[in-house]
Write an enzyme that holds these catalytic residues in place. Structure first.
Site, mmCIF file in Angstrom:
data_model
loop_
_atom_site.group_PDB
_atom_site.id
_atom_site.type_symbol
_atom_site.label_atom_id
_atom_site.label_comp_id
_atom_site.label_asym_id
_atom_site.label_seq_id
_atom_site.Cartn_x
_atom_site.Cartn_y
_atom_site.Cartn_z
ATOM 1 N N CYS A 17 45.274 35.186 43.588
ATOM 2 C CA CYS A 17 45.180 33.762 43.839
ATOM 3 C C CYS A 17 44.224 33.545 45.000
ATOM 4 O O CYS A 17 43.969 34.447 45.779
ATOM 5 C CB CYS A 17 46.543 33.184 44.223
ATOM 6 S SG CYS A 17 47.780 33.399 42.946
ATOM 7 N N GLY A 43 41.499 33.022 40.446
ATOM 8 C CA GLY A 43 42.560 32.449 39.619
ATOM 9 C C GLY A 43 42.042 31.284 38.828
ATOM 10 O O GLY A 43 41.497 30.337 39.405
ATOM 11 N N ASN A 118 49.033 33.664 48.470
ATOM 12 C CA ASN A 118 48.303 34.701 47.733
ATOM 13 C C ASN A 118 49.032 36.022 47.988
ATOM 14 O O ASN A 118 49.181 36.429 49.125
ATOM 15 C CB ASN A 118 46.862 34.770 48.248
ATOM 16 C CG ASN A 118 46.083 35.963 47.707
ATOM 17 O OD1 ASN A 118 45.169 36.435 48.356
ATOM 18 N ND2 ASN A 118 46.432 36.452 46.541
ATOM 19 N N GLY A 119 49.480 36.649 46.907
ATOM 20 C CA GLY A 119 50.196 37.913 47.061
ATOM 21 C C GLY A 119 51.391 37.970 46.137
ATOM 22 O O GLY A 119 51.461 37.219 45.156
ATOM 23 N N TYR A 258 36.545 45.206 42.979
ATOM 24 C CA TYR A 258 36.410 44.239 41.888
ATOM 25 C C TYR A 258 36.756 42.788 42.242
ATOM 26 O O TYR A 258 36.050 41.880 41.835
ATOM 27 C CB TYR A 258 37.286 44.694 40.715
ATOM 28 C CG TYR A 258 37.341 43.723 39.561
ATOM 29 C CD1 TYR A 258 36.204 43.430 38.808
ATOM 30 C CD2 TYR A 258 38.538 43.080 39.213
ATOM 31 C CE1 TYR A 258 36.259 42.531 37.757
ATOM 32 C CE2 TYR A 258 38.591 42.181 38.154
ATOM 33 C CZ TYR A 258 37.449 41.904 37.428
ATOM 34 O OH TYR A 258 37.500 41.022 36.394
#
Ligand code: SF4
Length: 490
Positions: A17, A43, A118-119, A258
């Site tokens: 995210c 996302g 985020n996580g 990536y």
């Protein structure tokens, strides 16, 4: 109509995210929308913004891309105020329902409280069970909502202390931005697995996942939010707290491989430069005689450039990517099913024919895409295909905010390198070594006693406890979500 099987993005680890928060700007929501646009790669399933104008909170959350949902002045003008937070979602836990789209918002005893995460929390299910047992009523199936309930039920006095108390109970990987009636608060988890950067645009402070979100608004990076740090921005200025016991920092090395945008700078490393250096290490470790270095676009491009530079083998765009294919292409008829991978990638036959090709990609997950691309390049006339991968074999699932298949579906968990080479029909296959990856990051090697990064998807050494998984709930994050859904239904 069915989703096209083997669509290339189905065979990648999926980004987690993106988060963005700004305080002290008259155009806070518009800047947040731009920041989210720059973070779209993190996302694509949903996006949301919550703003505050010193009187009221405003919210707009929707399924789909930022550009599709925050593209009109009408929407932005409704998000009034000098402060805002935003979130791009790819669901790692919790299905893609509007009620799971962040930022989440709750009216607490101390006032409105909004949160973007985020996580992934690795004890979310355990905490959720406890909270439901104590009477909490959950609105979503997202792990993030656990934090809101912990804040709501904390016995601490101030909202800041309640948030610190709540976060002292959670385990896992997190970077957060929260918006209250008087502050923007950013927190990076004590292990620092997920990124968070502090910046400024004019006099306004910004906290966001990647520096590319500051570039787009004409802002500048001040510094990384450090692991275990809480930053509070309010009318009085900016304050840094260190409320958690210090832990060894383990930033996600896959961000460099990536996830992150190549133009972002994370922990003083330009992501593009890091990818090129991985390609150089790969060339040093597994050189082969070849005529061309060809990237699998787009993610293999920087590593292929590095490989070509280090090996002296010419770089060619031997595969062209169609950028107009959505992430979930809907197959219009059965007749096009066999076209498979060509919807997104097409070989540039004129440059490949009769050549010995080094094909460079960032990773192999299930292996389905690699096999299709190798076959496609072979059909285009390549004489030999030597696959080179700019990460070590991905043998384990991620539990820290990245969607990965369960372990049994990872090709490297089932086969050795020689068997993988046969499976994907390449003439040779090599991965960068773990030490090579660390060298590309500027380390001498992987310090096995005390590694610098989280590299659990390559090693299985998880730096943060996997409480829910180890209690037997599921094999990957999606399974854990199934557990969450079960609890809410029960
Ligand atoms: Fe990143 Fe892999 Fe660690 Fe997940 S397990 S945080 S993808 S390095």
């Amino acid at each position: 109509m069915t989703l096209l099987p083997g669509h290339t993005d189905d065979d990648r680890f999926r980004e987690e995210c993106g988060i963005f928060g700004i305080f002290g700007h008259s155009d806070a929501a518009a800047h947040t929308a731009l920041g989210l646009h720059a973070l779209q790669h993190r996302g694509q399933e949903a996006a949301g913004i919550v703003s505050y104008d010193n009187n009221q909170f405003f919210s707009h959350r929707a399924l789909g891309l930022v550009g599709d949902n925050f593209n009109s002045a009408k929407v932005i003008e409704k998000l009034k105020g000098h402060a805002a937070i935003g979130h791009n979602r790819y669901s790692t836990t919790g299905e893609t329902l509007l009620r799971n789209v962040q930022p989440l918002f709750a009216e607490l005893h101390s006032g409105g409280f909004s949160l973007a995460h985020n996580g992934n929390l690795t004890n979310a299910l355990t905490l959720r069970r406890e909270l439901i047992g104590r009477g909490s009523i959950f609105q979503s199936t997202s792990d993030t909502e656990v934090i809101i309930h912990l804040v709501a039920t904390s016995q601490a006095t101030t909202l800041i202390d309640k948030l610190i108390d709540a976060l002292s109970h959670v385990e896992g990987a997190y970077s957060l931005v929260t918006l209250t009636r008087d502050a923007l608060i950013g927190v990076r988890g004590p292990t620092g697995v997920r990124p968070l950067v502090l910046g400024k645009v004019g006099d306004a402070y910004v906290m966001t996942s990647e520096s590319c979100a500051l570039d787009i608004i004409g802002g500048e990076v001040i510094r990384e939010v450090e692991a275990g740090e809480m930053i509070i921005v309010n009318e009085e200025g900016i304050k840094s707290l260190r409320p958690f016991p210090e832990q060894k920092t383990r930033f996600c090395v896959f961000e460099y491989v990536y996830f992150a945008r190549p133009d972002s700078v994370i922990e003083n490393r330009n992501v593009y430069g890091a990818r090129k250096r991985i390609g150089m290490e790969l060339a040093k470790e597994s050189h082969c005689d070849a005529d061309l270095v060809v990237p699998v676009p787009d993610s293999g491009v920087p590593a292929a450039i590095g490989y070509a530079q280090a090996s002296g083998v010419p770089f060619e765009l031997g595969i062209i990517r169609n950028h107009y294919v959505g992430r979930t292409f809907i197959e219009p008829t059965d007749q096009v099913r066999h076209l498979g991978v060509k919807l997104k990638h097409n070989p540039n036959s004129a440059s490949i024919e009769g050549k010995r090709v080094v094909l460079v990609d960032d990773s192999i997950v299930r292996g389905t895409t690699s096999r299709k691309i190798v076959n496609m390049v072979r059909e285009a006339g390549a004489k030999e295909i030597h696959m080179r991968i700019a990460s070590p074999p991905t043998t384990h699932s991620c539990y820290y905010g990245v969607d990965t298949p369960e372990r049994e579906q990872l090709m490297a968990a089932r086969y050795n390198v020689q068997e993988m080479c046969e499976q994907i029909n390449a003439d040779s296959l090599a991965f960068v070594s773990m030490d090579g990856l660390y060298r590309a990051m500027g380390e001498a090697n992987r310090n096995n006693e005390c590694p610098q990064f989280c590299d659990a998807c390559f090693t299985g050494e998880y730096p943060i406890r996997l409480t829910d998984r180890d209690s037997g709930v599921g094999k990957n994050q999606k399974d854990l979500f199934a557990g969450l859904a079960e609890v809410s239904a029960g």
